[in-house]
Motif scaffolding. Structure first.
Motif, PDB file in Angstrom:
ATOM      1  N   TYR A 189       0.830   5.414  -0.067  1.00 15.32           N
ATOM      2  CA  TYR A 189       0.008   6.409   0.020  1.00 15.32           C
ATOM      3  C   TYR A 189       0.659   7.601  -0.864  1.00 15.32           C
ATOM      4  O   TYR A 189       1.963   7.858  -0.810  1.00 15.32           O
ATOM      5  CB  TYR A 189       0.098   7.220   1.400  1.00 15.32           C
ATOM      6  N   ARG A 206      -2.209  12.846   7.412  1.00 16.36           N
ATOM      7  CA  ARG A 206      -2.847  11.552   7.442  1.00 16.36           C
ATOM      8  C   ARG A 206      -2.091  10.598   8.110  1.00 16.36           C
ATOM      9  O   ARG A 206      -2.531   9.930   8.928  1.00 16.36           O
ATOM     10  CB  ARG A 206      -3.305  11.143   5.997  1.00 16.36           C
ATOM     11  N   GLU A 252      -3.167   8.441  11.619  1.00 14.94           N
ATOM     12  CA  GLU A 252      -3.121   7.253  11.522  1.00 14.94           C
ATOM     13  C   GLU A 252      -2.055   6.585  12.683  1.00 14.94           C
ATOM     14  O   GLU A 252      -2.486   5.503  13.196  1.00 14.94           O
ATOM     15  CB  GLU A 252      -2.977   6.510  10.326  1.00 14.94           C
ATOM     16  N   GLU A 300      -1.264  -0.999  -4.361  1.00 11.55           N
ATOM     17  CA  GLU A 300      -2.445  -0.471  -4.053  1.00 11.55           C
ATOM     18  C   GLU A 300      -2.073   1.141  -3.704  1.00 11.55           C
ATOM     19  O   GLU A 300      -1.358   1.430  -2.890  1.00 11.55           O
ATOM     20  CB  GLU A 300      -3.227  -1.087  -3.007  1.00 11.55           C
ATOM     21  N   GLN A 302      -2.131   1.939   7.387  1.00 14.08           N
ATOM     22  CA  GLN A 302      -2.052   0.894   6.441  1.00 14.08           C
ATOM     23  C   GLN A 302      -0.815   1.133   5.212  1.00 14.08           C
ATOM     24  O   GLN A 302      -0.558   0.110   4.534  1.00 14.08           O
ATOM     25  CB  GLN A 302      -3.521   0.862   5.446  1.00 14.08           C
ATOM     26  N   THR A 314      -1.042  17.205   3.143  1.00 13.40           N
ATOM     27  CA  THR A 314      -2.362  16.274   3.838  1.00 13.40           C
ATOM     28  C   THR A 314      -1.630  14.629   3.966  1.00 13.40           C
ATOM     29  O   THR A 314      -2.146  14.076   4.876  1.00 13.40           O
ATOM     30  CB  THR A 314      -3.563  16.129   2.555  1.00 13.40           C
ATOM     31  N   VAL A 326      -3.268   4.565  -2.533  1.00  7.50           N
ATOM     32  CA  VAL A 326      -4.236   5.401  -1.588  1.00  7.50           C
ATOM     33  C   VAL A 326      -3.848   6.766  -1.700  1.00  7.50           C
ATOM     34  O   VAL A 326      -2.589   7.188  -1.345  1.00  7.50           O
ATOM     35  CB  VAL A 326      -4.308   4.797  -0.215  1.00  7.50           C
ATOM     36  N   ALA A 336      -1.274   2.757  13.233  1.00  9.89           N
ATOM     37  CA  ALA A 336      -2.175   2.056  12.770  1.00  9.89           C
ATOM     38  C   ALA A 336      -2.345   2.187  11.269  1.00  9.89           C
ATOM     39  O   ALA A 336      -3.522   1.616  10.610  1.00  9.89           O
ATOM     40  CB  ALA A 336      -3.502   2.251  13.516  1.00  9.89           C
ATOM     41  N   THR A 341       0.799  -1.168   0.056  1.00  6.76           N
ATOM     42  CA  THR A 341       0.032   0.112   0.080  1.00  6.76           C
ATOM     43  C   THR A 341       0.750   1.267  -0.176  1.00  6.76           C
ATOM     44  O   THR A 341       1.749   1.471   1.020  1.00  6.76           O
ATOM     45  CB  THR A 341      -0.983  -0.036   1.356  1.00  6.76           C
TER      46      THR A 341
END
Lengths: 532, 349
Positions: free
Chosen positions: B45, B86, B90, B73, B95, B82, B75, B93, B43
């Motif tokens: 970001y 973000r 998180e 992936e 992702q 931002t 995101v 925790a 993942t």
């Protein structure tokens, strides 16, 4: 025996109270704990935001009151004309539309790719870019607050006994005198209550200001809280801003309470008397202007949602939109259910405390809990819970349940307002009888309370459903790109200037909200209870 | 004792039960885990423009998945600022395995958050204008911030930053919010470098020309293309997009003699990553040809590890600033908050 029989309502109410109080406390502790040391607050910035918030809320309130009063007078002078029912329905529709839908309507009409721009371009006039900032915020707020004021004023004006107008006619009163002696006192009586509510709504406004404010120059405290968390992950600043907002709202509520005057119960006339000022030249001219302003500010933006939405409907079969619709339903239904169950439990508890003379003084407690929720900025509530959840688990795995919880809590006061009076009434009327017959617990709810409470409860449920279905802030916060509800999707499409795609989504949200609202009204509920 | 059974309460109760069941079932549906994946998922970001239809994300995903045996992936968030917020929200925790799209200006703060792990890679063949020392972040592209205009709309562009700032009724501007966006922060630092203590006054003069302040770069650039303003805060390399992808020659970056602020965009591995090995593989891939060759005509920036000879000719034709600014990440970290608050006060007031 008595204690045993009474236990369920106390138990359910106590549980609801603990849940509400617990969640708010957890959120507050979460926010403050994440803040760490005392945050550096740029007071110059806070003062700037506060000044802007007060400015836009004052102007919004003034516009809504003036436009609302003008529309109400125009409608009161004309008790019967073709399409009057449609106008009233439009006013009702406008003030239940979720802000995201209003945003779409305003952008579709006044935005840079909107109708007005198209027309002015065709005529060769350059309007430039003027919407974003104060003008957009004022129009956005007027779209639903002016109709709200119009309905409040119209109800008061229509309650004027026919005798007054017959007398006015016999005395040969001019339109000016009628306004001064009959209308003005009524408008002034209703203005503080309606205006106070509108001011509070505009003061805490979130989606309209976020979308139409056009940058940091135009922000409300609520938006600044959102920015502090989402843009800067600064919980300390968010906590300070939230405290400022809560204090301001408390002060506002206090002022509004002292200003509000209860209307004396006046006997309503047995007949309707046509108003003598209906045909005079000056009122006609003023009414025409009011009608045009209403058309521009309310009717066209609302109509734009339908007009641009319908052709785009075929594209609704888009997988993304369908997913978002399901997500919205999955969130709104349990949230409305939660709000209803909590409201019912709190109302039962409050009644239990009051009518059984256990602690009548404490009967206010459930209502205070609901009031406390009204004051807490939803984003701060969401952020606090997020931080608290983060300590225990992955908060994104909890995304949907947390959105349901926060939306349910936000809707709670609205449901409680409807459910509490009939619950109390049922208790006052039949409580002793039910006690004597030994009907308690759920059976009592079903047999004794249901006939009185069912309709208001259903109306409350519909209101909660509409609120949650139109929610942008909380869903945007917890969803953060993964859980996309219809309002979030609409906001995204608006942000990427895909107006045509946004149109169908706006229409869909509008239709669902309005259906819920119609259901609420059908099932019996006061008109004004739909907003706050 | 038999009770009179009216159908209504039963109906009402049944419908409540149905509603509860339906609500719970739907809730479970939403909260349930996504369909099982047999491949590991990386993942990443990033900001919204990167994996968009026109960005390099699609190509990069394809190329990386061809060699990693994994699923990449994306995101997205509005922009670099931002992204960092973000990630801080998180915390552990998150992702995210990799965060791609911060820049050197945010690096100090990102490092101090303690959420990033060392990349453990010794980069070779870097083509950025500074020497790279960070053990937490690696660069993937770079460029100069600049105001871009279309010469058919703006025939007399400002020839210097001073002219832009001081010009009465000058060109209308679109900029980004320094809190959320790396170009927005870049402009703040740029003015800080050029004007120093007087930057507040410079902002006051700029304010009336600014049409709006957007959250991210994509939104501002989209509005510029729609004709909402004369100039947009973007990059010196942005005109290459119009030349190569649209065969339009009319777009230019205004080059100012005062100098231009440099942006170096970076990525880092999160400490919370479940897949640190895969994340490291991605970081290595990021400074290899497979990734880097997608940058010039995908992100329309200068690649961080690709020789100039491999750049499309349109890049060579771009006029370059004579002077560059780049603040030390530590200096930005120490002052960012105060500078942004001063900006907010000047801009919001």
């Amino acid at each position: 025996m008595a204690a045993l029989r009474l236990a369920p309502s106390a138990l359910a109410g106590g549980a609801a109270l603990v849940l509400v109080g617990g969640v708010v406390t957890i959120a507050a502790v979460g926010l403050v704990s994440a803040a760490g040391s005392l945050p550096a607050v740029p007071w110059a910035y806070v003062r700037g935001i506060l000044a802007f918030t007060v400015l836009q809320a004052s102007l919004s309130t003034a516009i809504s009151l003036v436009l609302g009063a003008s529309l109400a007078l125009a409608l009161a002078r004309r008790p019967a004309f073709p399409g009057r029912g449609a106008v009233l329905a439009l006013l009702d529709l406008a003030f239940v539309l979720p802000p995201v839908v209003v945003i779409f309507g305003v952008v579709a009409v006044y935005g840079n790719a909107g109708y007005v721009r198209d027309i002015s371009d065709a005529v060769g006039l350059s309007t430039g870019r003027w919407l974003y900032g104060l003008p957009g915020i004022l129009i956005g707020h007027a779209v639903f607050n002016a109709p709200f004021c119009a309905r409040v004023f119209l109800a008061a004006l229509e309650a004027v006994p026919g005798e007054h107008f017959r007398l006015a006619e016999q005395l040969g009163m001019k339109p000016g005198a009628i306004f001064r002696l009959i209308d003005r006192p009524l408008l002034l009586r209703e203005a503080p209550g309606a205006g106070g509510l509108v001011f509070l709504l505009c003061f805490t406004s979130f989606p309209i200001v976020l979308a139409l404010g056009g940058g940091p120059g135009a922000a409300t405290l609520e938006v600044a809280i959102f920015e502090a968390i989402m843009s800067e992950a600064d919980f300390g600043r968010a906590a300070v801003l939230a405290s400022v907002q809560i204090l301001c709202c408390l002060a506002l509520v206090g002022v509004a309470a002292t200003l509000e005057r209860r209307p004396a119960e006046g006997g309503e006339g047995g007949w309707r008397q046509p108003r003598p000022d209906r045909a005079a030249a000056l009122p006609r001219a003023i009414d025409t202007i009011a009608g045009l302003a209403g058309l521009a500010v309310v009717a066209i933006p609302v109509a734009a949602v339908a007009v641009s939405g319908v052709p785009a409907l075929p594209r609704l079969l888009d997988r993304e939109v369908l997913d978002a619709a399901v997500t919205s339903a999955v969130i709104a239904l349990p949230a409305a259910l939660l709000a209803s169950v909590l409201a019912l439990s709190l109302a039962a508890f409050s009644r239990h405390l009051k009518l059984n003379r256990l602690a009548p003084r404490w009967a206010l407690l459930p209502r205070l809990a609901a009031f406390a929720i009204l004051l807490v900025p939803p984003i701060a509530l969401a952020a606090g819970l997020f931080v608290a959840a983060r300590a225990v688990t992955n908060p994104f795995a909890l995304g949907a349940p947390l959105i349901v919880l926060v939306n349910g809590l936000i809707a709670l006061p609205f449901v409680l307002r409807r459910v509490e009076p009939p619950m109390m009434l049922a208790g006052e009327r039949w409580g002793r009888l039910a006690d004597g017959l030994g009907i308690g617990g759920l059976a009592r709810l079903r047999i004794v309370d249901a006939p009185l409470v069912r309709a208001p409860l259903a109306a409350g449920f519909a209101t909660a459903l509409a609120l949650s279905f139109g929610d942008l802030g909380v869903a945007a916060f917890f969803g953060s790109g993964r859980l996309v509800t219809l309002p979030v999707l609409l906001y995204q499409r608006l942000g990427s200037y895909r107006l045509d795609e946004a149109a169908a989504i706006a229409l869909l949200i509008g239709v669902v909200t309005f259906a819920a609202f119609l259901l609420a009204r059908r099932l019996g509920g006061g008109l004004y209870a739909d907003r706050l | 004792m038999t009770q009179p059974d009216s159908p209504r309460p039963h109906y009402a109760r049944r419908s409540v039960v149905t509603a509860v069941t339906a609500a719970l079932a739907l809730g479970a549906l939403a909260a349930g885990p996504a369909a099982a994946q047999d491949k590991p998922v990386l993942t990443v970001y990033t900001y919204d423009g990167f994996p968009s239809k026109y960005g390099p994300g699609g190509t990069i995903k394809e190329r990386f998945e061809a060699e990693c045996g994994c699923t990449l992936e994306w995101v997205t968030a509005d922009d670099g600022g931002t992204l960092l917020a973000r990630l801080k929200l998180e915390g552990d925790a998150t992702q995210a395995d990799v965060v791609l799209g911060l820049d050197t200006n945010l690096m100090g703060e990102a490092e101090a958050s303690g959420l990033f792990a060392a990349h453990g890679i010794t980069p070779t063949g870097l083509t950025i204008p500074v020497e790279w020392t960070s053990e937490t972040f690696l660069p993937f592209d770079w460029g100069w911030f600049a105001f871009v205009y279309n010469d058919k709309k703006l025939t007399n562009p400002p020839k210097s930053l001073a002219e832009l700032v001081d010009g009465e009724g000058g060109p209308t501007l679109l900029i980004q919010d320094p809190r959320t966006s790396t170009p927005g922060l870049g402009l703040l630092l740029w003015l800080q470098e050029v004007y120093g203590d007087k930057s507040g006054e410079a902002w006051a003069k700029l304010k009336p020309k600014i049409v709006t302040v957007t959250k991210g770069w994509s939104e501002a650039y989209g509005m510029f293309i729609e004709g909402e303003a004369d100039m947009v805060l973007s990059y010196q390399s942005s005109p290459a997009y119009h030349v190569i992808a649209e065969s339009q020659e009319g777009f230019h970056a205004a080059i100012f003699p005062e100098g231009h602020y440099v942006q170096i965009e970076v990525a880092g591995i999160t400490k919370a990553s479940d897949n640190p090995e895969l994340a490291k593989k991605f970081m290595a891939f990021m400074i290899s040809d497979g990734f880097q060759s997608a940058i010039p005509t995908g992100n329309w920036m200068y690649p961080a590890a690709l020789p100039e000879s491999e750049l499309p000719p349109a890049f060579a034709a771009l006029p370059k600033p004579a002077k560059s600014f780049l603040l030390d990440p530590k200096v930005v970290q120490e002052n960012r908050r105060a500078w942004i608050d001063a900006w907010l006060a000047a801009y919001g007031g």
